[in-house]
Design an enzyme around this catalytic site. Structure first.
Site, mmCIF file in Angstrom:
data_model
loop_
_atom_site.group_PDB
_atom_site.id
_atom_site.type_symbol
_atom_site.label_atom_id
_atom_site.label_comp_id
_atom_site.label_asym_id
_atom_site.label_seq_id
_atom_site.Cartn_x
_atom_site.Cartn_y
_atom_site.Cartn_z
ATOM 1 N N ASP A 16 0.836 -1.206 0.000
ATOM 2 C CA ASP A 16 0.000 0.000 0.000
ATOM 3 C C ASP A 16 0.875 1.261 0.000
ATOM 4 O OD1 ASP A 16 -1.204 -2.298 1.203
ATOM 5 O OD2 ASP A 16 -2.844 -1.068 1.943
ATOM 6 N N HIS B 251 -1.032 4.548 -0.594
ATOM 7 C CA HIS B 251 -2.053 5.449 -0.056
ATOM 8 C C HIS B 251 -1.780 6.936 -0.265
ATOM 9 C CE1 HIS B 251 -5.061 2.843 1.646
ATOM 10 N NE2 HIS B 251 -4.154 2.111 2.272
ATOM 11 N N ASP C 230 -3.956 -0.285 -3.459
ATOM 12 C CA ASP C 230 -4.156 0.836 -2.535
ATOM 13 C C ASP C 230 -3.214 1.995 -2.855
ATOM 14 O OD1 ASP C 230 -6.187 -0.574 -1.362
ATOM 15 O OD2 ASP C 230 -5.394 -0.466 0.677
ATOM 16 N N ASP D 285 -6.508 7.296 -1.486
ATOM 17 C CA ASP D 285 -7.191 7.431 -0.190
ATOM 18 C C ASP D 285 -6.210 7.718 0.947
ATOM 19 O OD1 ASP D 285 -9.780 7.230 -1.053
ATOM 20 O OD2 ASP D 285 -9.984 5.090 -0.632
ATOM 21 N N ARG D 286 -6.720 8.485 1.899
ATOM 22 C CA ARG D 286 -6.038 8.859 3.141
ATOM 23 C C ARG D 286 -4.900 9.850 2.919
ATOM 24 N NH1 ARG D 286 -6.842 3.223 5.020
ATOM 25 N NH2 ARG D 286 -8.570 3.276 6.477
ATOM 26 N N ASN E 14 -8.247 -2.946 -2.221
ATOM 27 C CA ASN E 14 -9.637 -2.734 -1.830
ATOM 28 C C ASN E 14 -10.030 -1.263 -1.903
ATOM 29 O OD1 ASN E 14 -7.898 -2.465 0.598
ATOM 30 N ND2 ASN E 14 -9.821 -2.021 1.639
ATOM 31 N N HIS E 15 -9.053 -0.349 -1.853
ATOM 32 C CA HIS E 15 -9.377 1.078 -1.930
ATOM 33 C C HIS E 15 -9.595 1.562 -3.351
ATOM 34 C CE1 HIS E 15 -9.215 2.828 2.165
ATOM 35 N NE2 HIS E 15 -8.659 1.652 2.414
ATOM 36 N N HIS F 163 -3.569 -8.300 -3.124
ATOM 37 C CA HIS F 163 -3.682 -7.281 -2.083
ATOM 38 C C HIS F 163 -4.091 -7.875 -0.742
ATOM 39 C CE1 HIS F 163 -4.157 -3.349 -0.335
ATOM 40 N NE2 HIS F 163 -5.362 -3.698 0.102
ATOM 41 N N ARG G 235 -13.822 -7.537 9.404
ATOM 42 C CA ARG G 235 -14.050 -6.593 8.311
ATOM 43 C C ARG G 235 -15.471 -6.665 7.770
ATOM 44 N NH1 ARG G 235 -9.214 -4.267 6.458
ATOM 45 N NH2 ARG G 235 -7.310 -5.449 6.843
ATOM 46 N N HIS H 258 -2.394 -4.839 2.473
ATOM 47 C CA HIS H 258 -3.736 -4.653 3.033
ATOM 48 C C HIS H 258 -3.789 -4.272 4.511
ATOM 49 C CE1 HIS H 258 -8.032 -4.946 3.079
ATOM 50 N NE2 HIS H 258 -8.134 -6.151 3.585
#
Length: 445
Positions: free
Chosen positions: A122, A124, A151, A154-155, A183-184, A235, A314, A341
């Site tokens: 990730d 991000h 990923d 995001d964030r 997943n993002h 991921h 989750r 992840h």
């Protein structure tokens, strides 16, 4: 290959004027050596010089311009050209991409050479840490293949720049960089964790168009890869088998109705053949029937408890134990599973697992090989509600020929100081991990 992003342009003199207006009332001017704004090559072919200019423009603008000025860096028609060619390329790749580091040597008719493979977790939207990682690991080349494990957005405050830079590398060297889905890379996550708002702020009235194009590109991202025939990367990780029960054929029709049984009390490990047939264009739940497989691949987590069961933490995907890792490795004669992840926020809640302080963990060691988790966003998340930060390192994995089954971990600290930026999501109210998701709100029509 010089892609340094360390130099800062000098500020303009206070007394200077441009078109009769004091520069103190304007944004700083980019260094003269940059092609600014970025333009699309006339022949449509990217070069290393174009990539270098893109990198330096993104780095400079992130430090000197407000986000609303992003169209002056990358005009929307240039975005359109890049996302179009990248999306077409990604959609043609299979769900599980075979990556072959052994390639014919152009200087010899009888021999081949092998590239090393770098696996990245990730990132991000932490652009500056990604730029450091690329310099530290060495850029994609005929001797170095990159596999990014999802990923990208995001964030962090620079998800758009991060994703577009990686797409540019993919277009430039399609067989030396592979972008898997996280997943993002979904409509739900990007609407909650900041990427949608980031795009809207950066492209304003064109924001909806740009966001829609990004979602379409996300649909094309492959779900997994197999490196050198012995390393599985994804991921989240492993996935269930989906039993298909055919019903009677409709008279006069070639198609047939399909009933899919997914009894959570009797979950079994899925096959690579099933993975290859999964419909990866489903961006969000409901994941049903054969569409459960992408949800598992993107959201599942390893466990210390044997077996395969629903991921109750989750609410999506599975948890699987060391026995399932062994069964998967043994069945396909693999030696290693690399997944991502889980950042430090997710890992601190997981009993029996190491934290993510060093950017990686070795989660299962079994007879046939290992399962490892790698996370490549140091000092994560960029915006954190608690005063005490995780201060985690990021890491990437290097796999060397000839066997590719011995992961070499390279840790790195965050680039400091980060440029000032505002968050694009309410990080104080949004959960710090992806646990306990509101599944009802994830259903899209």
């Amino acid at each position: 290959m010089n892609l340094s992003t360390d130099s800062e342009p000098p500020p303009p003199p206070d007394s200077a004027t441009v078109n009769g207006t004091s520069t103190s009332d304007q944004n700083p001017q980019p260094p003269s050596e940059l092609e600014f704004p970025i333009s699309w090559p006339q022949d449509g072919k990217l070069t290393i010089e174009w990539i270098q200019n893109l990198t330096l423009c993104f780095d400079w603008s992130s430090k000197n311009l407000p986000p609303s000025e992003f169209p002056s860096v990358l005009p929307v028609h240039v975005f359109d050209s890049l996302i179009l060619i990248a999306s077409k390329m990604l959609h043609k790749e299979p769900n599980c991409v075979p990556i072959q580091p052994f390639r014919p040597d152009p200087d010899s008719e009888s021999s081949s050479s092998a590239a090393s493979v770098v696996v990245v977790g990730d990132v991000h939207g932490q652009l500056h840490d990604l730029l450091f990682l690329l310099r530290d690991a060495g850029y994609p080349s005929k001797d170095r293949i990159f596999v990014f494990n999802g990923d990208y957005v995001d964030r962090g405050a620079w998800g758009l720049e991060t994703f577009l830079l990686l797409l540019a590398w993919k277009v430039f060297m399609p067989e030396n960089i592979y972008l898997l889905r996280g997943n993002h890379e979904s409509k739900y996550c990007t609407s909650v964790y900041g990427f949608e708002k980031e795009v809207m702020v950066k492209y304003s009235d064109k924001g909806k168009h740009v966001y829609r194009k990004c979602l379409g590109c996300f649909e094309g991202l492959p779900l997994a890869s197999i490196i050198a025939g012995c390393v599985y990367t994804a991921h989240g990780g492993l996935f269930r088998s989906v039993t298909v029960m055919p019903s009677k054929r409709l008279k006069g029709k070639k198609n047939r109705k399909i009933n899919v049984t997914t009894d959570s009390k009797n979950i079994s490990l899925g096959s690579l053949e099933e993975l290859s047939k999964a419909r990866r264009s489903v961006l969000d739940p409901p994941w049903e029937g054969q569409n459960l497989i992408p949800g598992d691949v993107l959201w599942s987590d390893p466990s210390k408890t044997p077996g395969l069961s629903p991921n109750k933490e989750r609410g999506i995907g599975l948890v699987w134990g060391p026995d399932v890792t062994e069964a998967f490795l043994k069945k396909y004669q693999f030696k290693l599973i690399i997944r991502s992840h889980e950042g430090p926020d997710a890992r601190e809640k997981r009993d029996g697992f190491e934290g993510m302080d060093e950017g990686y963990t070795i989660d299962h060691i079994v007879e046939s090989g290992k399962l490892v988790t790698v996370f490549s966003a140091p000092d994560y998340p960029q915006f954190q509600a608690t005063e005490e930060r995780y201060n985690n390192k990021g890491a990437y994995v290097v796999l060397e020929p000839p066997n590719f089954d011995n992961p070499i971990f390279h840790g790195f600290s965050a680039v400091t100081p980060r440029p000032k930026a505002n968050p694009y999501y309410d990080f104080e109210d949004v959960l710090d991990s992806d646990e306990e998701l509101d599944l009802a709100s994830m259903v899209t029509t």
